[in-house]
Motif scaffolding. Structure first.
Motif, short mmCIF file in Angstrom:
data_model
loop_
_atom_site.label_atom_id
_atom_site.label_comp_id
_atom_site.label_asym_id
_atom_site.label_seq_id
_atom_site.Cartn_x
_atom_site.Cartn_y
_atom_site.Cartn_z
N LYS A 33 0.81 -1.22 0.00
CA LYS A 33 0.00 0.00 0.00
C LYS A 33 0.84 1.27 0.00
N LYS B 122 2.62 -0.62 -4.25
CA LYS B 122 1.41 -0.82 -5.05
C LYS B 122 1.67 -0.40 -6.49
N GLU C 249 -6.09 2.79 -1.95
CA GLU C 249 -5.20 1.74 -2.43
C GLU C 249 -3.78 1.96 -1.93
N VAL C 250 -3.42 3.22 -1.75
CA VAL C 250 -2.13 3.59 -1.18
C VAL C 250 -2.40 4.41 0.08
N VAL C 251 -1.67 4.09 1.17
CA VAL C 251 -1.88 4.80 2.43
C VAL C 251 -0.66 5.63 2.83
#
Length: 357
Positions: A164, A214, A231-233
């Motif tokens: 992520k 990701k 989707e990415v943190v």
């Protein structure tokens, strides 16, 4: 008949001269090679109205700017805006810029320390090649609710955020990871062998970290969408991207890394074959006026080296900046020095290896 012909020729000559003069006035233009947001339409319109000079804007980035100027031996543009670390080395290697006449720049419009620092960092062979315009930092953009443990670049490799995270396969990633791993890449600029060894270690870390990624982002909009969707943190990115997302989601913001945000300054430089140097100086002095500079801050999202322009900046942007940068984080910014010739070749090979792994 002879008298009539002479009169006719005189009339034609006068008309031709008038057309040439009019054509020259109409044709005067400033060909600007710059970043997105640095020449907003309203500022261009104001400049054109005040000076009568047509501004032709070409958007680019550091790598493309240097490539375009290399391909033409410094031709095709009248003013360019590479970052300060891309000037002295590129001039030594390619000869694509020409020295600036700082007497034609209104120094009172600039933050003095930033102007003097940039003049020093862009000097080559005793000449000044650049003055500052827009500045900012890159670091971390984090969903602080979903990834509270991400405080530094290497934290992007932790199990807590596996699959992520996102960052670019560009030199800032190498530099940031090096600092986060306890090394000082800027101190190694003068030692090619030491720099090679350092980048090898960073490359190994990025290969090890690859399962966490990701996607390697290439455009800001794509990264923003990945963070927006969840989707990415956590990502390595510019401060403005984090502040833009913070407008929508207060949990997402720019975080200055514990090892230090990477500070950059985009400059004004004259390409070697500029055809309208005077127009270039007029543009510089125009856009560095505080109220005009504030319009560029509103467009680009970053502050400028214009003295007093912050008084005209939007309150929300100032608040986000202060939230990301307490004084200790400002004091810890790692400002990019000039890049010595040859180092980017080392970095490129490391990045290619990471990409291919």
């Amino acid at each position: 008949m002879k008298r009539t012909r002479s009169s006719f020729l005189a009339t034609v000559t006068a008309a031709s001269a008038l057309l040439i003069a009019l054509g020259g006035a109409q044709a005067e233009e400033l060909r600007l090679l710059t970043w997105g947001g640095y020449a907003p339409d309203d500022v261009v319109a104001m400049f054109e109205e005040e000076t009568g000079i047509d501004v032709q804007v070409t958007l680019s980035n550091n790598e493309e700017m240097i490539a375009k100027l290399r391909a033409t031996d410094g031709g095709g543009f009248d003013l360019a805006q590479p970052s300060q670390d891309r000037i002295a080395g590129a001039q030594e290697e390619y000869g694509i810029y020409k020295p600036m006449d700082v007497s034609k720049i209104n120094g009172d419009l600039f933050i003095a320390s930033m102007l003097e620092g940039t003049k020093k960092n862009t000097a080559y062979d005793g000449e000044v090649y650049g003055v500052p315009h827009v500045w900012g930092t890159s670091g971390l953009v984090v969903d602080t609710k979903k990834a509270p443990e991400v405080k530094d670049y290497v934290d992007l490799c932790s199990d807590a955020v596996a699959g992520k995270v996102s960052y670019r396969l560009k030199r800032p990633t190498l530099i940031g990871f090096a600092f986060s791993m306890g090394m000082d890449p800027f101190a190694a600029y003068g030692d090619t062998a030491a720099y090679q060894t350092m980048m090898e270690k960073v490359g190994e870390k990025l290969i090890e970290c690859k399962p966490n990624v990701k996607a390697y982002w290439t455009g800001g909009d794509a990264l923003i969408n990945l963070l927006r969707s969840g989707e990415v943190v956590a990502a390595m990115a510019w401060d403005t991207g984090g502040w833009k997302l913070n407008e929508e989601n207060p949990d997402i913001t720019f975080v200055a890394p514990a090892s230090g945000a990477l500070g950059w300054i985009d400059t004004f430089v004259l390409p070697a074959k500029t055809q309208n140097e005077e127009a270039a100086y007029k543009w510089i002095n125009f856009v560095m006026q505080p109220e005009i500079a504030a319009k560029i801050t509103a467009s680009a999202g970053n502050f400028t080296a214009s003295k007093g322009a912050d008084a005209f900046a939007e309150e929300a942007l100032k608040t986000r900046f202060q939230g990301s940068f307490p004084q200790e984080a400002i004091d810890n910014i790692k400002w990019y020095p000039p890049v010595p010739a040859g180092l980017e070749d080392i970095e490129g090979k490391i990045l290619d290896r990471v990409q291919a792994s």
